[in-house]
Design a protein around this motif. Structure first.
Motif, PDB file in Angstrom:
ATOM      1  N   LYS A   7     -15.185  63.394  14.003  1.00 55.53           N
ATOM      2  CA  LYS A   7     -16.328  63.416  14.918  1.00 55.53           C
ATOM      3  C   LYS A   7     -17.575  62.833  14.257  1.00 55.53           C
ATOM      4  CE  LYS A   7     -17.032  66.769  17.904  1.00 55.53           C
ATOM      5  NZ  LYS A   7     -17.417  68.038  18.563  1.00 55.53           N
ATOM      6  N   ILE A   8     -17.801  63.171  13.020  1.00 52.13           N
ATOM      7  CA  ILE A   8     -18.954  62.627  12.290  1.00 52.13           C
ATOM      8  C   ILE A   8     -18.833  61.110  12.177  1.00 52.13           C
ATOM      9  CG2 ILE A   8     -20.072  62.520  10.026  1.00 52.13           C
ATOM     10  CD1 ILE A   8     -19.352  65.522   9.722  1.00 52.13           C
ATOM     11  N   ALA A   9     -17.628  60.625  11.872  1.00 52.24           N
ATOM     12  CA  ALA A   9     -17.408  59.177  11.754  1.00 52.24           C
ATOM     13  C   ALA A   9     -17.655  58.472  13.075  1.00 52.24           C
ATOM     14  CB  ALA A   9     -15.985  58.909  11.264  1.00 52.24           C
ATOM     15  N   ILE A  10     -17.185  59.059  14.178  1.00 56.23           N
ATOM     16  CA  ILE A  10     -17.400  58.475  15.507  1.00 56.23           C
ATOM     17  C   ILE A  10     -18.883  58.375  15.813  1.00 56.23           C
ATOM     18  CG2 ILE A  10     -17.101  58.856  17.992  1.00 56.23           C
ATOM     19  CD1 ILE A  10     -14.399  60.199  17.285  1.00 56.23           C
ATOM     20  N   ARG A  11     -19.616  59.451  15.563  1.00 56.32           N
ATOM     21  CA  ARG A  11     -21.052  59.456  15.868  1.00 56.32           C
ATOM     22  C   ARG A  11     -21.814  58.437  15.036  1.00 56.32           C
ATOM     23  NH1 ARG A  11     -22.116  66.048  16.556  1.00 56.32           N
ATOM     24  NH2 ARG A  11     -21.212  66.180  18.656  1.00 56.32           N
ATOM     25  N   LYS A  12     -21.426  58.286  13.777  1.00 57.32           N
ATOM     26  CA  LYS A  12     -22.077  57.284  12.934  1.00 57.32           C
ATOM     27  C   LYS A  12     -21.801  55.877  13.448  1.00 57.32           C
ATOM     28  CE  LYS A  12     -22.310  59.821   8.545  1.00 57.32           C
ATOM     29  NZ  LYS A  12     -21.820  59.880   7.134  1.00 57.32           N
ATOM     30  N   LEU A  13     -20.558  55.626  13.848  1.00 55.44           N
ATOM     31  CA  LEU A  13     -20.194  54.311  14.360  1.00 55.44           C
ATOM     32  C   LEU A  13     -20.936  53.993  15.663  1.00 55.44           C
ATOM     33  CD1 LEU A  13     -16.343  54.306  13.696  1.00 55.44           C
ATOM     34  CD2 LEU A  13     -18.046  52.875  12.557  1.00 55.44           C
ATOM     35  N   LEU A  14     -21.084  54.995  16.526  1.00 49.45           N
ATOM     36  CA  LEU A  14     -21.726  54.765  17.818  1.00 49.45           C
ATOM     37  C   LEU A  14     -23.219  54.471  17.689  1.00 49.45           C
ATOM     38  CD1 LEU A  14     -19.926  57.381  20.095  1.00 49.45           C
ATOM     39  CD2 LEU A  14     -19.608  54.910  20.031  1.00 49.45           C
TER      40      LEU A  14
ATOM     41  N   ARG B 243     -13.952  51.169  14.544  1.00 48.45           N
ATOM     42  CA  ARG B 243     -12.957  52.192  14.229  1.00 48.45           C
ATOM     43  C   ARG B 243     -13.100  52.587  12.768  1.00 48.45           C
ATOM     44  NH1 ARG B 243      -7.446  48.562  14.368  1.00 48.45           N
ATOM     45  NH2 ARG B 243      -8.121  48.273  16.494  1.00 48.45           N
ATOM     46  N   ASP B 244     -12.485  53.702  12.409  1.00 49.32           N
ATOM     47  CA  ASP B 244     -12.520  54.188  11.036  1.00 49.32           C
ATOM     48  C   ASP B 244     -11.102  54.535  10.608  1.00 49.32           C
ATOM     49  OD1 ASP B 244     -12.851  56.390   8.853  1.00 49.32           O
ATOM     50  OD2 ASP B 244     -14.886  55.596   9.075  1.00 49.32           O
TER      51      ASP B 244
ATOM     52  N   LEU C 170     -18.121  51.308   9.312  1.00 48.97           N
ATOM     53  CA  LEU C 170     -19.517  50.873   9.349  1.00 48.97           C
ATOM     54  C   LEU C 170     -19.700  49.518   8.673  1.00 48.97           C
ATOM     55  CD1 LEU C 170     -21.234  54.268   8.476  1.00 48.97           C
ATOM     56  CD2 LEU C 170     -21.342  53.101  10.684  1.00 48.97           C
ATOM     57  N   LYS C 171     -19.013  49.322   7.576  1.00 50.53           N
ATOM     58  CA  LYS C 171     -19.123  48.049   6.863  1.00 50.53           C
ATOM     59  C   LYS C 171     -18.605  46.899   7.719  1.00 50.53           C
ATOM     60  CE  LYS C 171     -17.605  45.685   2.659  1.00 50.53           C
ATOM     61  NZ  LYS C 171     -16.764  45.792   1.433  1.00 50.53           N
ATOM     62  N   GLY C 172     -17.512  47.134   8.442  1.00 49.73           N
ATOM     63  CA  GLY C 172     -16.970  46.093   9.306  1.00 49.73           C
ATOM     64  C   GLY C 172     -17.946  45.677  10.383  1.00 49.73           C
ATOM     65  N   VAL C 173     -18.647  46.654  10.972  1.00 52.15           N
ATOM     66  CA  VAL C 173     -19.667  46.348  11.988  1.00 52.15           C
ATOM     67  C   VAL C 173     -20.770  45.504  11.367  1.00 52.15           C
ATOM     68  CG1 VAL C 173     -21.392  47.330  13.536  1.00 52.15           C
ATOM     69  CG2 VAL C 173     -19.161  48.450  13.281  1.00 52.15           C
ATOM     70  N   LYS C 174     -21.215  45.900  10.193  1.00 58.28           N
ATOM     71  CA  LYS C 174     -22.292  45.187   9.501  1.00 58.28           C
ATOM     72  C   LYS C 174     -21.904  43.733   9.224  1.00 58.28           C
ATOM     73  CE  LYS C 174     -25.095  45.343   5.272  1.00 58.28           C
ATOM     74  NZ  LYS C 174     -25.333  46.070   3.978  1.00 58.28           N
ATOM     75  N   LEU C 175     -20.668  43.506   8.804  1.00 56.36           N
ATOM     76  CA  LEU C 175     -20.211  42.145   8.500  1.00 56.36           C
ATOM     77  C   LEU C 175     -20.237  41.257   9.737  1.00 56.36           C
ATOM     78  CD1 LEU C 175     -17.205  42.792   6.070  1.00 56.36           C
ATOM     79  CD2 LEU C 175     -19.536  42.119   5.488  1.00 56.36           C
ATOM     80  N   LEU C 176     -19.792  41.789  10.875  1.00 56.10           N
ATOM     81  CA  LEU C 176     -19.793  40.984  12.096  1.00 56.10           C
ATOM     82  C   LEU C 176     -21.217  40.697  12.566  1.00 56.10           C
ATOM     83  CD1 LEU C 176     -18.536  39.456  14.362  1.00 56.10           C
ATOM     84  CD2 LEU C 176     -17.927  41.616  15.481  1.00 56.10           C
TER      85      LEU C 176
END
Length: 379
Positions: A161-168, A146-147, A124-130
């Protein structure tokens, strides 16, 4: 209103070269004709007017370690979780990552790129940085996240599964590194959740011979077979197909090749001529910024000349250029056609062949204007 006048335009998805004018109003192409001449005039005499480019595979976070790792093995450089790039990303300050990404994003914009698909490390942090890095830059990131949970030896699938859903919820899709780093169960969870959410699932396949052999040894299937079996939307690299790999792909398969990165990392060259003959959804990307600049002109020239060296047949330069202008996974990317949004760059015409003028001659300094629905960049 704006009229782009007197240039050679590469019209619609066929990239047919025509000497016509383009009328643009409120970010949309209103009319294409020889006679239209209204509003502000952009004189494109002795220029080529082309759709902006798509960089279909990047690792933009690598911008913090350009040219580090030269001389090391492929695994030492990019294999998660202990490749030098992953360790560098983990230890870098957020602001340093953001500023390095901004440099690369601006380089892409200045060289005519309007969209890119990024494999974003860091959860999630990586997405936020970009998103922070790109928010004030006129370029559209398609972020595939990815996580680190994905790469664990015995991952807790409920947590995955929880990590995937949060990322999506914040990303455009999910992109694990490859089948050497994830289990079949994790792969299935990724593609199932992406399908449910109408998001992209992507994975590296057949990048190295070693990865292919390891896949056969571990799973009794090549990485390509596993990717198709698990219904990934986009397969990246396809450099070293084996056995039945080429027969498994069809017109519905999305493949992105990265020839320059493959060469830089001593992985080989993708079988581009065979892929073109399959009439696939085929695109091109610059891959890791740590080994390559994200300049698509350099990628196109390298790819074209590599094909000339490896093929005995005529190479259609238009089909090479199309690799950088078409990706079926990217929605709303516009060609030069009436009714479409304007996503155009204007380049000095450097040869009589309009396709090779871009592929073989064009540099960032030859871009005169970049025009999209929100921004006009005069250079």
């Amino acid at each position: 209103m704006i009229t782009i006048a007197n240039g050679i335009i590469l019209k619609d998805s066929t990239l047919t070269p025509l000497k016509e004018n383009i009328l643009i109003d409120d970010g949309k192409i209103i009319e294409i004709s020889k006679d239209i001449l209204e509003g502000e005039i952009i004189d494109a005499s002795n220029s080529i007017v082309a759709p902006t480019l798509i960089n279909s595979h990047t690792h933009i976070g690598d911008s913090i370690i350009k040219d580090e790792g030269y001389g090391l093995s492929f695994d030492e450089v990019v294999k998660p979780p202990n490749g030098i790039k992953h360790l560098a990303l983990e230890n870098a300050e957020d602001i340093d990552i953001i500023n390095a990404m901004k440099e690369s994003l601006n380089e892409m914009v200045q060289s005519g790129t309007s969209h890119f698909i990024d494999y974003r490390e860091g959860g999630l942090k990586g997405v936020k940085l970009l998103k922070e890095a790109s928010k004030d830059i006129p370029i559209k990131p398609i972020i595939l996240a990815r996580d680190n949970l994905f790469h664990e030896n015995d991952p807790d699938l409920k947590k995955v599964k929880i990590a995937i859903r949060k990322l999506l919820k914040v990303a455009d899709g999910i992109a694990p590194s490859g089948f050497g780093e994830i289990s079949q169960e994790v792969a299935n969870l990724i593609t199932e959740e992406c399908f449910k959410n109408n998001k992209i699932s992507s994975i590296h396949v057949a990048e190295t011979v070693k990865a292919q052999n390891n896949s056969i040894s571990k799973h009794q299937h090549s990485e390509v077979e596993l990717a198709i079996k698990n219904n990934f939307n986009q397969l990246v690299h396809f450099t070293n197909p084996i056995n039945n790999d080429l027969n498994l792909i069809n017109k519905n398969t999305n493949i992105t090749i990265c020839p320059r990165a493959n060469s830089a990392l001593s992985c080989g060259i993708p079988p581009l001529e065979k892929l073109l003959n399959k009439n696939l959804s085929l695109s091109i990307g610059t891959d890791n910024v740590m080994v390559n600049s994200p300049n698509m002109f350099r990628e196109l020239e390298f790819t074209f000349k590599t094909m000339l060296n490896s093929s005995n047949n005529y190479i259609n330069s238009k089909n090479i250029l199309k690799l950088a202008m078409n990706n079926s996974l990217i929605k709303n990317k516009s060609f030069i056609k009436e009714g479409n949004f304007c996503e155009i760059f204007i380049s000095t015409r450097l040869s009589k062949n309009p396709y090779l003028s871009i592929i073989n001659r064009c540099e960032t300094k030859h871009i005169i204007n970049i025009i999209n629905k929100d921004t006009i960049i005069n250079k």
